[in-house]
Design a protein around this motif. Sequence first.
Motif, PDB file in Angstrom:
ATOM      1  N   TYR A 104       0.848  -1.194   0.000  1.00 14.34           N
ATOM      2  CA  TYR A 104       0.000   0.000   0.000  1.00 14.34           C
ATOM      3  C   TYR A 104       0.885   1.246   0.000  1.00 14.34           C
ATOM      4  O   TYR A 104       1.857   1.316   0.761  1.00 14.34           O
ATOM      5  CB  TYR A 104      -0.891   0.037   1.231  1.00 14.34           C
ATOM      6  N   PRO A 105       0.565   2.253  -0.806  1.00 18.85           N
ATOM      7  CA  PRO A 105       1.375   3.470  -0.797  1.00 18.85           C
ATOM      8  C   PRO A 105       1.348   4.206   0.538  1.00 18.85           C
ATOM      9  O   PRO A 105       2.247   4.988   0.834  1.00 18.85           O
ATOM     10  CB  PRO A 105       0.762   4.321  -1.918  1.00 18.85           C
ATOM     11  N   SER A 106       0.314   3.932   1.362  1.00 19.90           N
ATOM     12  CA  SER A 106       0.230   4.568   2.683  1.00 19.90           C
ATOM     13  C   SER A 106       1.087   3.862   3.729  1.00 19.90           C
ATOM     14  O   SER A 106       1.238   4.359   4.848  1.00 19.90           O
ATOM     15  CB  SER A 106      -1.227   4.591   3.163  1.00 19.90           C
ATOM     16  N   THR A 107       1.666   2.705   3.388  1.00 25.14           N
ATOM     17  CA  THR A 107       2.490   1.962   4.344  1.00 25.14           C
ATOM     18  C   THR A 107       3.737   2.769   4.691  1.00 25.14           C
ATOM     19  O   THR A 107       4.379   3.338   3.802  1.00 25.14           O
ATOM     20  CB  THR A 107       2.895   0.596   3.737  1.00 25.14           C
ATOM     21  N   LEU A 592     -11.484   8.040  13.175  1.00 21.50           N
ATOM     22  CA  LEU A 592     -10.527   6.947  13.009  1.00 21.50           C
ATOM     23  C   LEU A 592     -10.074   6.921  11.554  1.00 21.50           C
ATOM     24  O   LEU A 592     -10.874   7.142  10.646  1.00 21.50           O
ATOM     25  CB  LEU A 592     -11.166   5.608  13.382  1.00 21.50           C
ATOM     26  N   ASP A 593      -8.792   6.665  11.332  1.00 20.57           N
ATOM     27  CA  ASP A 593      -8.293   6.691   9.956  1.00 20.57           C
ATOM     28  C   ASP A 593      -7.067   5.801   9.794  1.00 20.57           C
ATOM     29  O   ASP A 593      -6.528   5.241  10.758  1.00 20.57           O
ATOM     30  CB  ASP A 593      -7.968   8.134   9.524  1.00 20.57           C
ATOM     31  N   VAL A 594      -6.626   5.684   8.549  1.00 18.25           N
ATOM     32  CA  VAL A 594      -5.464   4.855   8.213  1.00 18.25           C
ATOM     33  C   VAL A 594      -4.187   5.491   8.756  1.00 18.25           C
ATOM     34  O   VAL A 594      -3.294   4.796   9.261  1.00 18.25           O
ATOM     35  CB  VAL A 594      -5.374   4.678   6.680  1.00 18.25           C
ATOM     36  N   GLU A 595      -4.116   6.825   8.667  1.00 19.14           N
ATOM     37  CA  GLU A 595      -2.891   7.530   9.044  1.00 19.14           C
ATOM     38  C   GLU A 595      -2.498   7.302  10.500  1.00 19.14           C
ATOM     39  O   GLU A 595      -1.319   7.177  10.828  1.00 19.14           O
ATOM     40  CB  GLU A 595      -3.046   9.036   8.777  1.00 19.14           C
ATOM     41  N   HIS A 596      -3.482   7.234  11.391  1.00 17.09           N
ATOM     42  CA  HIS A 596      -3.202   7.002  12.807  1.00 17.09           C
ATOM     43  C   HIS A 596      -3.092   5.511  13.143  1.00 17.09           C
ATOM     44  O   HIS A 596      -2.856   5.148  14.296  1.00 17.09           O
ATOM     45  CB  HIS A 596      -4.296   7.624  13.689  1.00 17.09           C
ATOM     46  N   GLY A 597      -3.305   4.661  12.139  1.00 18.30           N
ATOM     47  CA  GLY A 597      -3.198   3.225  12.369  1.00 18.30           C
ATOM     48  C   GLY A 597      -4.452   2.587  12.933  1.00 18.30           C
ATOM     49  O   GLY A 597      -4.424   1.425  13.348  1.00 18.30           O
ATOM     50  N   ASP A 598      -5.577   3.346  12.955  1.00 17.38           N
ATOM     51  CA  ASP A 598      -6.835   2.809  13.499  1.00 17.38           C
ATOM     52  C   ASP A 598      -7.516   1.861  12.514  1.00 17.38           C
ATOM     53  O   ASP A 598      -8.252   0.962  12.908  1.00 17.38           O
ATOM     54  CB  ASP A 598      -7.827   3.934  13.806  1.00 17.38           C
TER      55      ASP A 598
END
Length: 628
Positions: A104-107, A592-598
């Motif tokens: 994933y590019p967000s990884t 909650l979101d991907v950036e915070h790891g939720d």
Amino acid sequence: MSDTQTLIENRPPTVAALFLERVAATPDGEAYRYPVASADGGPDDWKSLSWGQAADRVFAIAAGLADLGLGSEDRVALASNTRVEWILADLGVMCAGAATTTIYPSTNAEESAFILADSESRVLIAEDAKQLAKARAHRADLPRLAHVVVLDAEDALEAEGDPEGWVLSLDALEARGKEYLAKRPEAVKERIASITADQLATLIYTSGTTGRPKGVRLPHDNWSYMAKATVATGMINADDVQYLWLPLAHVFGKVLTSGQIEVGHVTAVDGRIDKIIENLPVVQPTYMAAVPRIFEKVYNGAAGKARAAGGAKYKVFKWAAEVAREYARTSQDNHRRTGSTKVPLGLAAKHKVADALVYSKLREAFGGKLRAAVSGSAALAPDIGYFFAGAGIHILEGYGLTESSAASFVNPGEAYRTGTVGKPLPGTEVRIADDGEILLRSPGIMQGYHRLPDKTAEVLEADGWLHTGDIGELSPDGYLRITDRKKDLIKTSGGKYVAPAEVEGRFKAICPYVSSIVVHGADRNFCSALIALDGPAILAWAAEHGLEGKTYAEVAAAPETNRLIETYVQTLNEGLQRWQTIKQFRLLPRDLDVEHGDLTPSLKLKRPVVEREFKHLIDEMYAGANEA
């Protein structure tokens, strides 16, 4: 044996072979559409690639990888957002006989490096300078990474300390491939012919709700089976236009590209989530796939728009929503019993009025031609599913895991049943274990976890049955209903079991302001909830209730907001068993979101992460409570 079963069992060994068949059959047919920024800064221009043009680029990429020295099953990592080049590169990797590792590019850089190292990737195809920087930061730990191919290469130049030739553009790779093919014109076709069905095609690392991701080994035969089986369901046909925005690093996105090659329809590719609303009227898809969060956002957005337009319009929307649900439930029940979707005349008349006032506008927002939408990756709240069904937007829920190549069940066309994930794909077997766990066996099941034989043995039996970790029920005529994740079931201190996903889904259908909800209660004597609010919806409400100009966190902390959400919690509790009811809740200071790891990149909830981060709020809810 049925014709469908024969077709699936006599499938080609690889999707690469299917791709050759597709190109030979319809070389001039349109394969892909993709957006290009307009020179004047206006709306994007959409360009097309025919199957023949796509094949030219795919073969050049495959030959370029061969020229770099890649051989059978050598890993090529792909770290990019969804775009047409992702598909071309993935096909190029497969046609070279190599295997794609998806990232994933967000990884973050550390986990990207772990995946690159664990997979022993020799080449990374990176979207841009940002993805290149992640690999460069850990280059010392990646001795096998020989090259990074960059899609947007303008700012992704070689830096001091890079080995010579370590960074190259996709254009440069394709140029190398063309030179290679000039000397050996049949090289790629020869490679495709040599690929075996059990050869590794894709290594997908589960985004994981806990711990390090595990690499799921999916051979070529998995994708060949998926291509044949998904088309055999009748879900897609050659005249379709698919809008593909899902992350292709996720197995759900990947399976959609395989089915398209088998049937040959058009796919419009653009992974920019902020462009979905803008793109739908332009693309006018006949089908698309999404995750439940997208449908929840559309529902909340429509409700919010009606509310902002004034009390009368909001009353009309709420009335139309209830009519839609009643219409969908009635027609589906009738179809199950009699095979007819007819409803009583009075309900049909109300539905016709609601269609003119509300539903038709909603369908236009989806482009006006949407025959069906497929929902997967997580459960869709039934009340939201019934709303869209009644509005003429048919959401076909499906089910599968990365470990089963994504698609194991899907709802059948007109006979779909909201609240279920449909019937098994042709060639897929299912049974329910004594504890309710769903077990699967099919040609789509993984080979195992990469370099983790003990972990493989925990979920994959010697005779091919996969333990999914999900709890479910089968109807007498074969429809599967998922009730919860086995590990997510809550057992209260009173010994009662609660399925949090069921409670969470009900609340999402009731409350138009919710973004995420996490029900807690394991080993407690009552259930509680952490609730994150939908930013645009709650800020619009706040502006009308004396909280204009406040931040999200300030609105979430306001007593007025707490009272608002409490009314919806009370409505929820009225429909639950006593031990399921939410006795306490807290509003979170952010979504909650991907950036915070939720959330995982596929928008699945990471319960342990959320409960750990907001432990102080959970403790507060149970402080002073009798936990005996």
